[in-house]
Each structure stands twice: as structure tokens, then as C-alpha cells.
Design an enzyme around this catalytic site. Structure first.
Site, mmCIF file in Angstrom:
data_model
loop_
_atom_site.group_PDB
_atom_site.id
_atom_site.type_symbol
_atom_site.label_atom_id
_atom_site.label_comp_id
_atom_site.label_asym_id
_atom_site.label_seq_id
_atom_site.Cartn_x
_atom_site.Cartn_y
_atom_site.Cartn_z
ATOM 1 N N ASP A 57 0.874 -1.163 0.000
ATOM 2 C CA ASP A 57 0.000 0.000 0.000
ATOM 3 C C ASP A 57 0.921 1.225 0.000
ATOM 4 O O ASP A 57 2.031 1.162 0.509
ATOM 5 C CB ASP A 57 -0.842 -0.069 1.287
ATOM 6 N N ASP A 90 -1.661 -0.952 5.976
ATOM 7 C CA ASP A 90 -1.884 -0.424 7.329
ATOM 8 C C ASP A 90 -3.327 -0.052 7.640
ATOM 9 O O ASP A 90 -3.628 0.310 8.764
ATOM 10 C CB ASP A 90 -0.992 0.806 7.568
ATOM 11 N N ASP A 93 -6.870 -2.342 3.631
ATOM 12 C CA ASP A 93 -5.848 -3.322 3.242
ATOM 13 C C ASP A 93 -6.171 -4.704 3.797
ATOM 14 O O ASP A 93 -5.528 -5.687 3.451
ATOM 15 C CB ASP A 93 -4.462 -2.900 3.761
#
Length: 686
Positions: free
Chosen positions: A378, A576, A580
């Protein structure tokens, strides 16, 4: 300023997601250990039962210096062994039952085979020696039974202690929603009702600082909403009338009224939780290395044991001789060291990881991580800091300094709680600038902020507003700053452009080195983000990542991972946010950044406590070294069976070489010591 407020892609607005399962297949050790209740207590009580057996009965026919017997001690041994077999051995027997029901015998079946054969044959030996007074004394295996149960219990206790229990991600998600909501009726009266009574179309009042109870659209008021747990992107999102909000996100300093668009099963979080459950049931089931070895040993021991029994019976015609060969093979095939081979390495690698900021929650990932060939990351919060800071302030008027521009910008932004405003005010305060007083500050759609400072009309606005009103500004500088991924705002006074401020997310300085090391190791880095294409490609370019997927919803991230897996890749995902979570669930190895949300942390296999991307490299290194130690230990713990099982079966009997149970036991003890020492030698970087 509305344009620059809304210009940032917060990404992933209508996402669904799912979460990590525990990674354990039904015949995984810790599943069986569920039968154990309190492992520590079970081990201690089993020790109290087992130690007298070890002292009072010979080691496979071999008397040790500390052993002794007394009148009736063999009866005491029988009673203690029976209690130990059913108390200490029950979890293994129940585990074996589960494995056999699944037609997949593994570690539990092998242990059960060893302890059951030891107990039943010892019972036969006891009855034979005490009641039939046969000429030949039949050797019992009570010593073997006690040590086997104690060592296997110890191994599982070590392993369970070492690996932290995974949190319940679904429970954490459910807690994101408040239990009650404030409903506004037709007459404008408010009342508190349970969240379960809220219907679609109901109007709800959400006070400043409160959790938004359901998905909805704002019908009055404006505020900033913290959607970090949902989008994982820039922390606060400015919201006003007609903007959508999600149940579970946190309202900022404004009071708003929302009209509910989704609740119960149709609500965003419910869909998320449904996807999470699905991920938990679908997660690829990793059969651990020790289970594969145990399965192999089980079949080999059974086959060789029965073959030895048949051959010895045919050659000698003596059932007791043939039976002793069968039992020796089956008991030797269940090595003590195998029960400690993996737990000791897991305990060592878990404590090593913890010291280095890696919280390893599921031990199977260490076996899988060494084969990872794609690492998906990410962007916001993982590769970048995830908060907007002022990168540049430039005066565009000759009589104005950069600091002067920043001070006036801060004057207008001071009363705004927009994330970009906060960045400007913080930058001015950090430089200890004297911020003038602004009056009549208003947020004007399509313009930005307007107010009065020192009697002049001052605006914070966008390039679009300047173009529309044909106000001249440095377009080359604007283009360059935008190309670098900044949000650019301008300061004007009475239609004169005074200066600009560029704000952007900062790349974590360790990220570039980490990407270089991954590529060096032949691992492909891939960026997944809900952010826009321009920003995503810019960050990727700076970091040296060639594969970028932007404007993604959580289910898109998860689909991309599935596609890579379908092509045969072993995927690690690092993220995080709640958005996700589905990808963390789907990936072969899910890694959460420790500063992220509880939901992401709970849904991952490993947590990077220090939120440092460089720790990904440490994790891969630890996984490779751990895996190597596991394989070494399995060879030490079970490998000698390649020689021991045929010898126990009596293949060299004609040459006068038969492996006696006593020698088998000594070999076992030796391999257990080697395994323990070898585990302690594990290092992160070897």
C-alpha cells in the site's frame, strides 16, 4: 479552496474488504491444542505423573543410574502410566481422530501411534510378566510412553507460548460501530435508539467527535471525518452536504445530520465483515513441514512395522518376537526430537523477531515467506508517511517574503480543521511566525477560503480559480510542483497573486533502500493504492517501482493478489488500513504496519512494530534462516529413521545386527539434544 480540498484522491470510497484467517488448517497443531485447555497446567500435572515412571521403570530395557524399584513399584508405574496416557495423551488422541477423519494423518496421528502402541504393548507386557509367568520376560515401554507425552506437551507449550494469539479482527470491526444512534423525527426531536432499529432513510444526528453509526449522505452541516480505518489514505476528509459518510468512521469537530443509505447487512462494515469471513474460509491452507514429515513417517512406520511383523512371524514362528519387532519400529518412528524440532526454532525466531520489531503471529508464514517472489505494498502509511506537510512556500510578489506568504495563509487557515489547513498552520507555528488576525473567514464552494486581513480581501484558492479570473501566476512552477505530487494552493489579496504553498505526502526515507534490496533478491515490488494515477506513479518512480496499480478499492487490491497467485506467484502484502485487510487476508503472507489500524494488525500474519519498511527485509531474512533451521532440525529429529526403522525391523538380523529398543532410545535422546542446540544458533542475518 474547495478545489484543493477536494482535489486529493482519498481513494477507495465504496470499498468492501476481507480479513485474514488464522492460517491454520484443521489438522494444524494449534487446532488440536485447543483440546489441551491450559497447556502449562497439563504439562505440570503430566510431569508429576511422568517423573515417577521415568525413575521407576527401565529405559526400553536399559537401567539408568538414577533408577530404582521397590516391592509393588511396577503396579504404581502401571497406575501412573494409565492416568498419564488418558490425561496427558488425550489431546494427541483427539487430534489424531480429527486428522484421520480428514484422511490426512500427520503429527498428531504419529504421536498417538507412538503413545498408544507403547501403552497397549506395556499393558500386555505387564499382564504377561505378572499373571502368566512366561519364561521370557516381555519388555515394557512405560518409560518411552512417559517421556514421549512429556516432550510432546513441552514442545506444544513452547510453541503456543512463542506465537502471540491472533486478535479477532471481526470483533474489532464490529466495535467500530456505536451501539446506539441519535434519530431525528419529522418534528425535529431527537431520541437515542439501538443501532439495530435504524432503518434506511432515517435521519441521524452525529455530534462532533462521535462515531458515525451507519452509511449515509450528509443533509446538513459540514465537518471533517477521519476515515483512516476505512480508506487508509490521508487522515481527515472534508465533508459537507451531499457527501457520503461510512458507518464506523469518526466525525470531527462539526455536528452533521445524515440520511441513512446503508445499515445492517447492506452497510459497508457488514459487507466488509462478510468478505473477511469469506477470506478466512478460503485462505490457502499451508500444510506445515513437520506435518508433512510426520505423515511420511506414519505411513513408512506402519508399512515397515507390519512387514517386519509378517516376516519375523514367518521366519521364527514366534508371535512375541514378531510383535516386539513391530512395536520397536512403531515406537522408534515417533521420535521425541520431532516434537521439539519445530517449536524450539519457532520460539527462537519469534523472540528474535520481537527484539527486532517483528511480531510474528502465525508461525506458518515463516515457512511460506522464504518463497515469496512478489511484495505488494500500500502507498500511504507504508511507503509514505501518510500525513500532509508543507513542501514549499514561494512568494510570487516582489515585496513579499516566503514567510510573509505563509503567515497570511495560516491566518485564513487557522480556523479550518481541514487536513491541508492543519499542515499550513503547523508549518507557520514551527517557524514561530507572527500570524495576523483574519476576520469573516468563509468557505466558498469552487473558490476556497475568503476573509479579511488588515482591511484587504484575501483568498486561499486553486489554479482553476486563477485561470477562470485570468489572474497571472507562475504556471511553470505550478506544473513542476504538481508533477511532484503536491497539492498547490495560492494566496491572493485584492486580486493580486501573492504566493503559493505546495503540500504533499513524504516518502519514508527507508523505503527506497528496501525496494532496491527486494529487486536485488529477485523479488518484484508492486504498489497498490487508492490514490490517483499521477501521485501513485510519481511515488513509484522515486522509489524505483515499475508495477503500479492506482485508484483501487479494497476488493480490487484483493483481486489483483488473487490474479498474481493464480499465475503461480507467492505474494506478500504490506498495508496499514482497514482497506488493506482483504488483501492482507488473501496474500500468502500478510504484513501490517504497526502504526496502522487494529483491524489491519489483527488480520495480518506479521506486524512491523516500528512501522519501518526496512523491516520487510529483516522478515524475509529471518524467514529464510528459520526455514533452514527447521529443515536441519527435521533431519536431526527424524532423519535417523532412514537407518533406525530398517534396523529396528531387523533387516540386518542375519549379520547379527538388530537395533535394540534401548539403543533406539539413546539415539532419540541424542537427536533431541542436537535439535535444541541447533535451534538456539538461529540468527536473523546469517
Amino acid at each position: 479552496m474547495t478545489e484543493h480540498h477536494h482535489g486529493h484522491e482519498h481513494g477507495a470510497h465504496t470499498q468492501h474488504m476481507q480479513m485474514h484467517d488464522d492460517g491454520h488448517q484443521p489438522h494444524e497443531h494449534s487446532m488440536h491444542m485447543g483440546h489441551m485447555g491450559n497447556l502449562k497446567q497439563k504439562f505440570i500435572i503430566s510431569c508429576l505423573l511422568g517423573i515417577p515412571i521415568i525413575i521407576l521403570s527401565p529405559m526400553m530395557g536399559l537401567s539408568l543410574p538414577f533408577q530404582f524399584t521397590f516391592e509393588g513399584s511396577d503396579y504404581l508405574v502401571l497406575i501412573l502410566a494409565t492416568v498419564l496416557f488418558f490425561y496427558g495423551g488425550m489431546p494427541f488422541l483427539q487430534g489424531a481422530k480429527m486428522e484421520l477423519q480428514q484422511k490426512s494423518p500427520a503429527m498428531m496421528t504419529l504421536i498417538s501411534l507412538g503413545i498408544s502402541v507403547s501403552y497397549v504393548y506395556s499393558l500386555y507386557a505387564f499382564v504377561n510378566n505378572h499373571f502368566f509367568h512366561a519364561s521370557a520376560h516381555v519388555m515394557d515401554f512405560f518409560w518411552e510412553l512417559a517421556t514421549l507425552i512429556l516432550i510432546m506437551l513441552l514442545g506444544h507449550w513452547i510453541e503456543m507460548n512463542a506465537v502471540s494469539n491472533a486478535g479477532d479482527a471481526l470483533k474489532k470491526m464490529a466495535q467500530l460501530l456505536p451501539g446506539e444512534a441519535t434519530v431525528i423525527d419529522e418534528e425535529g426531536r431527537t431520541k437515542e435508539v439501538p443501532l439495530t432499529d435504524v432503518q434506511i432513510g432515517t435521519k441521524l444526528l452525529v455530534k462532533a467527535g462521535g462515531k458515525i453509526p451507519a452509511d449515509g449522505v450528509i443533509v446538513s452541516g459540514q465537518t471533517n471525518v477521519n476515515e483512516a480505518m476505512i480508506t487508509g489514505e490521508a487522515k481527515d476528509v472534508f465533508k459537507s452536504v451531499n457527501d457520503s459518510v461510512f458507518g464506523g468512521s469518526v466525525n470531527g469537530s462539526g455536528t452533521i445530520t445524515i440520511k441513512v443509505t446503508g445499515t445492517g447487512e447492506s452497510g459497508y462494515l457488514s459487507q466488509v465483515m462478510a468478505l473477511v469471513k469469506q477470506a478466512q474460509s478460503e485462505k490457502s491452507r499451508i500444510e506445515s513441514l513437520s506435518d508433512r514429515v510426520a505423515k511420511w513417517l506414519f505411513y513408512v512406520a506402519l508399512f515397515v512395522g507390519l512387514l517386519a511383523f509378517a516376516v519375523w512371524l514367518a521366519v521364527s514362528g514366534d508371535v512375541s518376537v514378531a510383535l516386539e519387532r513391530l512395536v520397536t519400529v512403531l515406537v522408534i518412528a515417533c521420535p521425541h526430537a520431532l516434537g521439539l524440532a519445530i517449536p524450539l526454532v519457532v520460539a527462537r525466531s519469534t523472540s528474535l523477531g520481537a527484539k527486532n520489531g517483528l511480531l510474528i503471529k502465525k508461525r506458518q508464514v515463516l515457512e511460506v515467506a522464504k518463497t515469496v517472489d512478489v511484495v505488494m505494498m500500500d502507498k500511504t502509511g507504508t511507503l509514505t508517511e501518510g500525513n500532509f506537510s508543507v513542501n514549499e512556500v514561494t512568494s510570487l510578489a516582489s515585496e513579499w517574503t516566503d514567510h510573509g506568504v505563509l503567515a497570511w495563509l495560516a491566518a485564513l487557515e487557522k480556523n479550518s480543521n481541514h487536513p491541508l489547513a492543519k499542515g499550513i498552520v503547523q508549518a507557520a507555528e514551527k517557524l514561530e511566525l507572527a500570524i495576523p488576525q483574519a476576520a469573516d473567514v468563509q468557505n466558498i464552494a469552487g473558490v476556497g477560503l475568503v476573509g479579511m486581513v488588515d482591511g484587504a480581501t484575501v483568498r486561499v484558492t486553486s489554479a482553476g480559480y486563477l485561470d477562470e479570473h485570468q489572474l497571472p501566476y507562475d504556471k511553470a512552477l505550478f506544473t513542476e510542483l504538481s508533477r511532484r505530487g503536491n497539492t498547490v494552493s495560492f494566496l491572493t489579496r485584492d486580486d493580486q497573486v501573492l504566493g503559493l504553498v505546495a503540500q504533499g505526502d513524504q516518502i519514508k526515507y527507508e523505503a527506497k533502500d528496501m525496494i532496491a534490496v527486494l529487486k536485488n533478491q529477485g523479488i518484484q515490488p508492486v504498489m497498490l493504492t487508492g490514490d490517483n494515477d499521477q501521485v501513485a506513479h510519481l511515488v513509484a518512480e522515486k522509489l524505483g517501482i515499475s508495477q503500479v496499480h492506482s485508484r483501487l478499492l479494497p476488493e480490487d487490491k484483493e483481486t489483483i493478489i488473487k490474479n498474481y497467485q493464480a499465475d503461480g506467484h507467492i505474494v506478500m502484502m504490506v498495508g496499514d488500513g482497514v482497506n488493506d485487510a482483504p488483501s492482507l487476508a488473501r496474500a500468502d503472507v500478510g504484513v501490517a504496519i504497526g502504526a496502522g489500524t487494529d483491524v489491519a494488525v489483527d488480520s495480518a500474519d506479521v506486524v512491523l512494530v516500528k512501522s519501518d519498511p526496512a523491516d520487510i527485509i529483516h522478515l524475509l531474512s529471518l524467514a529464510k534462516n528459520t526455514s533452514r533451521k527447521m529443515i536441519q532440525n527435521l533431519w536431526w529429529g527424524a532423519g535417523y529413521n532412514i537407518i533406525a526403522i530398517p534396523l529396528a525391523a531387523g533387516v540386518l538380523a542375519k549379520a547379527g545386527l538388530i537395533l535394540s529398543p534401548a539403543v533406539g532410545a539413546v539415539l532419540m535422546s541424542l537427536s533431541t539434544v542436537i535439535v535444541a542446540v541447533n535451534a538456539m544458533l538461529l540468527r536473523i542475518n546469517e
